[in-house]
Design a protein around this motif. Structure first.
Motif, mmCIF file in Angstrom:
data_model
loop_
_atom_site.group_PDB
_atom_site.id
_atom_site.type_symbol
_atom_site.label_atom_id
_atom_site.label_comp_id
_atom_site.label_asym_id
_atom_site.label_seq_id
_atom_site.Cartn_x
_atom_site.Cartn_y
_atom_site.Cartn_z
ATOM 1 N N GLY A 1 0.785 -1.225 0.000
ATOM 2 C CA GLY A 1 0.000 0.000 0.000
ATOM 3 C C GLY A 1 0.814 1.270 0.000
ATOM 4 N N ARG A 2 2.125 1.159 -0.169
ATOM 5 C CA ARG A 2 2.997 2.342 -0.177
ATOM 6 C C ARG A 2 3.748 2.430 -1.505
ATOM 7 N N ARG A 3 3.838 3.631 -2.050
ATOM 8 C CA ARG A 3 4.568 3.867 -3.292
ATOM 9 C C ARG A 3 5.735 4.813 -3.045
ATOM 10 N N GLY A 4 6.863 4.492 -3.661
ATOM 11 C CA GLY A 4 8.034 5.343 -3.523
ATOM 12 C C GLY A 4 8.169 6.281 -4.712
ATOM 13 N N PHE A 5 8.634 7.498 -4.445
ATOM 14 C CA PHE A 5 8.837 8.505 -5.499
ATOM 15 C C PHE A 5 10.234 9.091 -5.347
ATOM 16 N N GLY A 6 11.067 8.862 -6.376
ATOM 17 C CA GLY A 6 12.441 9.321 -6.327
ATOM 18 C C GLY A 6 12.566 10.832 -6.505
ATOM 19 N N TYR A 7 13.726 11.329 -6.103
ATOM 20 C CA TYR A 7 14.033 12.761 -6.226
ATOM 21 C C TYR A 7 15.515 12.978 -6.528
ATOM 22 N N PHE A 8 16.266 11.888 -6.678
ATOM 23 C CA PHE A 8 17.727 11.979 -6.738
ATOM 24 C C PHE A 8 18.278 11.771 -8.145
ATOM 25 N N ARG A 9 17.402 11.617 -9.127
ATOM 26 C CA ARG A 9 17.843 11.247 -10.471
ATOM 27 C C ARG A 9 18.835 12.251 -11.050
ATOM 28 N N GLY A 10 18.548 13.520 -10.966
ATOM 29 C CA GLY A 10 19.411 14.527 -11.569
ATOM 30 C C GLY A 10 20.709 14.739 -10.822
#
Length: 283
Positions: A110-119
């Motif tokens: 029930g939890r989704r991860g969202f990245g922020y480190f790609r750039g």
């Protein structure tokens, strides 16, 4: 002796905090500066270990259990801010295990991860490669065998620590689900917000002139590569604990997500329609 140990521990705060901040910001740091900071940290750790051993033994002689004696010794000799920095390094090192295993931290049913480190990841990996080459060059230039060993240990640990920071940025993602919005930045910041407090979320890129975690005027900014691209409004303020333990409150949160549209959609809050010339335009 305890006062001296606490004073020595406090010297770690500006060096370690500056190092972590600079690494996360993607700024190139000369290897001698990193090695000097880690050498200072090693000296302080060895001194702290000697003081802690004495305090632990004294507590045991007074009849305290092992765990209680150790906790008492740590509280007396190590300031709270330094304990937070040590915890940060441990989180970075454990993140390496998650990264190698290709797992995300805090992601479950029930939890989704969202990245922020790609750039930011590519820049940091290039910096890490240059840092490795620079360390090898220093190793060849310095003639003293004893210094070789010290430099090798410090250099390897510095590389592992930077890898841990990068790994934490990948595995400790933002999380949406199970009634919680979890906003994170590597191993340095972690804020859980009840999803029921989210009243609106919108996409909007903003460039910032520096800093990583900012808290002022009821607004929290979690900045990645000098950018944020999502603004979340809450129905009431939440308590925010900053990396060194200082607290504040915020009801507006600006953050960065690699896929801001999907992140907003996951919050189940429709993005407000953009207005052009007095008419609403749904993006």
């Amino acid at each position: 002796m305890i006062r001296l140990a606490r004073l020595a521990a406090y010297t770690l705060i500006p060096f370690e905090l500056a190092l972590v901040t600079i690494v996360l910001a993607g700024v190139r740091v000369p290897l001698p500066v990193i090695l000097a900071a880690e050498l200072l940290a090693l000296a302080v750790v060895l001194f702290e270990a000697a003081v802690l051993t004495g305090l632990y033994r004294a507590a045991r002689r007074r009849g305290a259990a092992r765990r209680a004696a150790l906790s008492e010794a740590v509280r007396q000799a190590v300031p709270a801010k330094v304990r937070l920095l040590i915890a940060h390094e441990l989180k970075c090192l454990t993140s390496l295990g998650y990264w190698i295993a290709r797992r995300k931290h805090g992601i479950g049913p029930g939890r989704r991860g969202f990245g922020y480190f790609r750039g930011q990841s590519t820049t940091l990996m290039m910096w890490l490669f240059a840092m490795t080459l620079e360390g090898f060059a220093f190793y060849l230039i310095i003639p003293w065998p004893v210094l070789h060993k010290i430099m090798l240990i410090l250099h390897v640990y510095s590389i592992v620590l930077v890898l841990g920071v990068i790994a934490a940025g990948h595995v400790r993602t933002h999380v949406v689900g199970a009634g919680v919005l979890r906003i994170r930045y590597s191993a340095a910041f972690d804020l859980s917000v009840p999803l029921g407090l989210v009243v609106s979320a919108r996409i909007g890129a903003k460039i910032h002139d520096g800093g990583l975690i900012r808290l002022a005027d009821d607004r929290l900014d979690v900045i990645v590569s000098s950018q944020t691209n999502v603004t979340v409004h809450l129905s009431e303020p939440v308590t925010v604990v900053r990396p060194l333990g200082r607290t504040g409150t915020a009801s507006v949160i600006r953050l960065y997500a690699d896929d801001p549209r999907e992140f907003v959609r996951a919050l189940s809050i429709p993005e407000p329609a953009a207005r052009h010339g007095g008419k609403e335009v749904t993006p």
